[in-house]
Design an enzyme around this catalytic site. Structure first.
Site, PDB file in Angstrom:
ATOM      1  N   ALA A 238      70.964  56.336  42.115  1.00 39.60           N
ATOM      2  CA  ALA A 238      71.695  56.637  40.952  1.00 39.60           C
ATOM      3  C   ALA A 238      70.557  56.911  39.965  1.00 39.60           C
ATOM      4  O   ALA A 238      69.658  56.125  39.695  1.00 39.60           O
ATOM      5  CB  ALA A 238      72.449  55.686  40.322  1.00 39.60           C
ATOM      6  N   ASP A 264      84.127  53.940  41.820  1.00 43.38           N
ATOM      7  CA  ASP A 264      84.551  53.250  40.607  1.00 43.38           C
ATOM      8  C   ASP A 264      84.031  51.697  40.752  1.00 43.38           C
ATOM      9  O   ASP A 264      83.622  51.146  39.472  1.00 43.38           O
ATOM     10  CB  ASP A 264      86.244  52.681  41.140  1.00 43.38           C
ATOM     11  CG  ASP A 264      87.026  53.838  41.268  1.00 43.38           C
ATOM     12  OD1 ASP A 264      86.833  54.910  40.683  1.00 43.38           O
ATOM     13  OD2 ASP A 264      87.997  54.037  42.161  1.00 43.38           O
TER      14      ASP A 264
END
Length: 338
Positions: A238, A264
């Site tokens: 990420a 999430d």
């Protein structure tokens, strides 16, 4: 370089629909399953429950049906430590329902949420006093797809210029094609994400929305305004883009049971880390740690490691974390977005 931007310390409000979720109790086809397991599904409530598990005071605002599913969903989210005092039970509209269909190529997800209680939410839910006291409000791209009134709600939440907001706003693109049958998703989601203080998007969904050759830096050029933009590249890494620098943290290796809910969980971990000390690299690590807990279970919400283990992982030197993460790996298979 300037110091990374961070929201003020304080409580978080997550706003969006939660549904009752049904899935075969054993890993078998839905058509022949004798028993179905009932759980809770919903992007914003997932984030809220993970934030609570990470010690962040958090409220979830939504609407549920005045029915057994609605009461069950509310009780489960409250049991996770989330403030559900602002959740309304609609006497006329039902609680939304999600059904998981396991298969050899992954898990398909079927939604039964048209006309749900949450789809009737409107901008007036933003008048709840919990928002006035919040440091951060978390939204996703699911909500504006539910109905015109829900879209107006999200637009109002993002309408105030960032420098004039009483709280920061985070927005996870969370593209669900079945909820956008008119083909407007690409433009609407780009506009909404670009108004947020913190935006999250998966590289795969960015490619599906805005161009199949996009790389993380290209996504930043498309979304230049968020103070922090996080681009998640599946099971690889990420990358967070700030105003004048970026940070990339590889993902931890995980034996994936089911990828539903991992995005999430990542968002919750990142937000909790950012609220804790503003260290973006550690926030990305906590995002990966939290996502791993979702990847290892069949439901949307899995158990977090104990706090001592989390602190041990967060404190690893960069080269040691990289060794634990290993070389870049292919993205984990994701369920079809429906």
């Amino acid at each position: 370089m300037s110091a990374p931007w961070r929201p003020a310390a304080g409580p978080v409000v997550c706003l969006g629909e939660a549904m009752a979720a049904l899935a075969p109790a054993a890993p078998e086809p839905l058509e022949t399953a004798r028993d179905l397991r009932v759980s809770v599904a919903g992007a914003e409530s997932n984030v809220a429950m993970y934030l609570a598990g990470l010690g962040v005071p958090v409220a979830w605002i939504s609407a549920l049906g005045n029915d057994p599913f609605g009461r069950r969903v509310r009780a489960a989210i409250a049991a996770a430590g989330v403030d559900v005092g602002a959740v309304r039970h609609d006497p006329e509209r039902p609680t939304g329902l999600l059904v998981k269909e396991p298969g050899p190529d992954g898990t398909r997800v079927h939604y039964y949420r048209a006309g749900s209680a949450a789809s009737a939410m409107a901008p007036d839910v933003l008048d709840d006093p919990r928002l006035a006291a919040a440091a951060l409000v978390h939204l996703t791209g699911v909500t504006p797809a539910l109905s015109p009134s829900c879209r107006a709600l999200v637009e109002r939440a993002l309408a105030t210029p960032p420098d004039e907001r009483a709280h920061a706003v985070s927005f996870d693109v969370n593209h669900r094609p079945a909820l956008w049958p008119d083909g407007t998703a690409a433009g609407v989601l780009r506009e909404l994400a670009d108004r947020a203080d913190i935006a999250f998007v998966g590289l795969d969904e960015a490619q599906g929305l805005w161009g199949d050759r996009l790389r993380p830096a290209d996504v930043r050029r498309l979304l230049p305004r968020p103070r922090l933009l996080v681009v998640k590249d599946g099971g690889r890494a990420a990358t967070a883009f700030g105003e004048d620098r970026s940070w990339t943290v590889p993902a931890l290796p995980v034996d994936v049971v089911e990828p539903v809910g991992a995005g999430d969980a990542f968002a919750a971990g990142f937000l909790a880390g950012l609220l804790r000390d503003g260290d973006v690299e550690r926030a990305l690590r906590l995002g990966h740690i939290t996502a791993a807990s979702a990847l290892g279970v069949t439901g949307d919400h899995g158990p977090l490691p104990d706090p001592a283990r989390i602190e041990q992982l967060l404190g690893l030197p960069t080269h040691t974390w990289a060794r634990q993460a290993g070389p870049a790996r292919p993205s984990q298979p994701a369920p079809p977005r429906t």
